[in-house]
Design an enzyme around this catalytic site. Structure first.
Site, PDB file in Angstrom:
ATOM      1  N   TYR A 221      36.927   7.275   2.595  1.00  0.00           N
ATOM      2  CA  TYR A 221      36.870   7.617   4.031  1.00  0.00           C
ATOM      3  C   TYR A 221      38.193   8.270   4.466  1.00  0.00           C
ATOM      4  CZ  TYR A 221      36.466   6.737   9.109  1.00  0.00           C
ATOM      5  OH  TYR A 221      36.419   6.866  10.483  1.00  0.00           O
TER       6      TYR A 221
ATOM      7  N   SER B 280      40.480  10.655  12.074  1.00  0.00           N
ATOM      8  CA  SER B 280      40.731   9.207  12.189  1.00  0.00           C
ATOM      9  C   SER B 280      42.185   8.914  11.861  1.00  0.00           C
ATOM     10  CB  SER B 280      39.847   8.451  11.190  1.00  0.00           C
ATOM     11  OG  SER B 280      40.248   7.103  11.109  1.00  0.00           O
TER      12      SER B 280
HETATM   13  P1  NAP Z   1      28.966   5.236  15.276  1.00  0.00           P
HETATM   14  O1  NAP Z   1      28.915   4.428  16.510  1.00  0.00           O
HETATM   15  O2  NAP Z   1      28.630   4.611  13.969  1.00  0.00           O
HETATM   16  O3  NAP Z   1      28.034   6.538  15.495  1.00  0.00           O
HETATM   17  C1  NAP Z   1      27.896   7.446  14.449  1.00  0.00           C
HETATM   18  C2  NAP Z   1      27.123   8.642  14.927  1.00  0.00           C
HETATM   19  O4  NAP Z   1      27.073   9.593  13.859  1.00  0.00           O
HETATM   20  C3  NAP Z   1      25.689   8.313  15.295  1.00  0.00           C
HETATM   21  O5  NAP Z   1      25.315   9.122  16.388  1.00  0.00           O
HETATM   22  C4  NAP Z   1      24.917   8.722  14.041  1.00  0.00           C
HETATM   23  O6  NAP Z   1      23.562   9.132  14.312  1.00  0.00           O
HETATM   24  C5  NAP Z   1      25.718   9.929  13.613  1.00  0.00           C
HETATM   25  N1  NAP Z   1      25.542  10.291  12.211  1.00  0.00           N
HETATM   26  C6  NAP Z   1      25.870   9.581  11.107  1.00  0.00           C
HETATM   27  N2  NAP Z   1      25.556  10.262   9.999  1.00  0.00           N
HETATM   28  C7  NAP Z   1      24.999  11.430  10.398  1.00  0.00           C
HETATM   29  C8  NAP Z   1      24.463  12.547   9.726  1.00  0.00           C
HETATM   30  N3  NAP Z   1      24.428  12.613   8.385  1.00  0.00           N
HETATM   31  N4  NAP Z   1      23.968  13.571  10.462  1.00  0.00           N
HETATM   32  C9  NAP Z   1      23.996  13.522  11.816  1.00  0.00           C
HETATM   33  N5  NAP Z   1      24.497  12.495  12.516  1.00  0.00           N
HETATM   34  C10 NAP Z   1      24.980  11.445  11.800  1.00  0.00           C
HETATM   35  O7  NAP Z   1      30.406   5.875  15.059  1.00  0.00           O
HETATM   36  P2  NAP Z   1      31.645   6.108  16.082  1.00  0.00           P
HETATM   37  O8  NAP Z   1      32.524   4.933  15.983  1.00  0.00           O
HETATM   38  O9  NAP Z   1      31.162   6.569  17.396  1.00  0.00           O
HETATM   39  O10 NAP Z   1      32.396   7.281  15.300  1.00  0.00           O
HETATM   40  C11 NAP Z   1      32.254   8.643  15.638  1.00  0.00           C
HETATM   41  C12 NAP Z   1      33.256   9.435  14.818  1.00  0.00           C
HETATM   42  O11 NAP Z   1      34.564   8.974  15.103  1.00  0.00           O
HETATM   43  C13 NAP Z   1      33.051   9.292  13.313  1.00  0.00           C
HETATM   44  O12 NAP Z   1      33.310  10.516  12.674  1.00  0.00           O
HETATM   45  C14 NAP Z   1      34.112   8.272  12.933  1.00  0.00           C
HETATM   46  O13 NAP Z   1      34.516   8.396  11.590  1.00  0.00           O
HETATM   47  C15 NAP Z   1      35.210   8.641  13.896  1.00  0.00           C
HETATM   48  N6  NAP Z   1      36.149   7.553  14.142  1.00  0.00           N
HETATM   49  C16 NAP Z   1      35.746   6.412  14.751  1.00  0.00           C
HETATM   50  C17 NAP Z   1      36.684   5.411  14.988  1.00  0.00           C
HETATM   51  C18 NAP Z   1      36.332   4.142  15.684  1.00  0.00           C
HETATM   52  O14 NAP Z   1      37.224   3.294  15.812  1.00  0.00           O
HETATM   53  N7  NAP Z   1      35.111   3.942  16.169  1.00  0.00           N
HETATM   54  C19 NAP Z   1      38.010   5.575  14.574  1.00  0.00           C
HETATM   55  C20 NAP Z   1      38.373   6.746  13.946  1.00  0.00           C
HETATM   56  C21 NAP Z   1      37.441   7.746  13.741  1.00  0.00           C
HETATM   57  P3  NAP Z   1      22.343   8.030  14.367  1.00  0.00           P
HETATM   58  O15 NAP Z   1      22.616   7.178  15.583  1.00  0.00           O
HETATM   59  O16 NAP Z   1      21.114   8.850  14.523  1.00  0.00           O
HETATM   60  O17 NAP Z   1      22.418   7.248  13.102  1.00  0.00           O
END
Ligand code: NAP
Length: 241
Positions: free
Chosen positions: A154, A141
């Protein structure tokens, strides 16, 4: 770009958001894809419905649990074959003020966002090393580089992913295995829409990113054997390296 047809990919947290987009994009590139999820089975099934049934599987596991990760990797190997492309995407972002963060919150952020990457990588590496081919992508991130609107716990976990990326990349470079990180910022997913502090005006390009824009970079990295140990920023210009 290398041909990814038939390569076995495991994408953690593929039920929603960025992980879902990466899973779909790798499937589109010809990979056989295992979609991991933790709780949201229906969402994972909906994503899998958009992919070739014969080359796709769902696998439930909490990636912070060593036992569940080892079982997940065994199940993928038995169904699709040994994991050749690992995408460590699963993550949580608990938005907290400094004074609210307990040791339990810290431990949870580190376990789900960082220890998970160690567990999955250790589990897939023996086969990658035997085959002398592998791609590992860690979804970090901008928080690792520029601080966080989630909290310091985080940011620390996401910064740890960059160290882990370089540590593995250096040791594995001669074995045909590349290890890279992607550092997104404010991509329009549940994680961002749930965070009242996230606003598109914070981003120099003036909008949230799309999950597909991160997925494009993931496919590029999976198909390139000469990029390793790098962090690719997909952040609308928030942090300029
Ligand atoms: P999201 O929409 O909240 O989706 C999170 C995903 O992670 C879901 O599929 C969830 O599964 C899964 N998950 C959470 N805890 C888990 C665990 N303990 N074991 C297995 N699966 C788990 O998040 P996102 O925005 O797509 O983010 C994806 C990644 O990108 C994350 O690592 C986040 O930190 C990183 N990121 C995101 C952003 C952003 O702007 N969105 C920016 C920087 C970094 P369930 O659906 O089954 O709960």
């Amino acid at each position: 770009m290398e041909d990814l047809s038939g390569k076995v990919a495991l994408v953690t947290g593929a039920s929603r958001g960025i992980g879902r987009a990466i899973a779909l994009a790798l499937g589109h590139a010809g990979c056989r894809v295992a979609l991991n999820y933790r709780a949201r089975k229906l969402d994972a099934e909906a994503a899998a419905c958009l992919m070739d049934e014969a080359d796709t599987m769902l696998v439930r596991a909490d990636v912070s649990s060593r036992g569940q990760v080892e079982r997940m990797v065994r199940e993928v190997a038995a169904t699709l074959g040994a994991v050749e492309i690992l995408v460590n995407n699963a993550g949580i972002a608990k938005v907290q003020q400094i004074e609210e963060i307990t040791l339990e919150d810290w431990d949870e952020q580190i376990a789900v966002n960082l220890t998970s990457c160690f567990l999955t990588t250790q589990a897939v590496l023996p086969e990658m090393r035997r085959r002398r081919w592998g791609r590992i992508l860690n979804i970090s991130s901008v928080a690792a580089q520029a601080g966080s609107i989630v909290g310091p716990h985080y940011a620390a976990a996401k910064a740890g992913m960059l160290g882990l990326t370089r540590g593995y990349a250096k040791l594995l470079a001669k074995e045909g295995i590349t290890v890279n990180a992607i550092a997104p910022a404010l991509v329009r997913t549940d994680m961002v829409t749930a965070n009242a502090l996230a606003r598109p005006e914070m981003i120099p390009v003036g909008r949230f990113g799309e999950a597909g824009e991160v997925a494009d970079v993931a496919v590029m990295l999976a198909g390139n054997g000469y990029i390793t140990g790098q962090t690719i920023n997909v952040n609308g210009g928030w942090y300029m390296s």
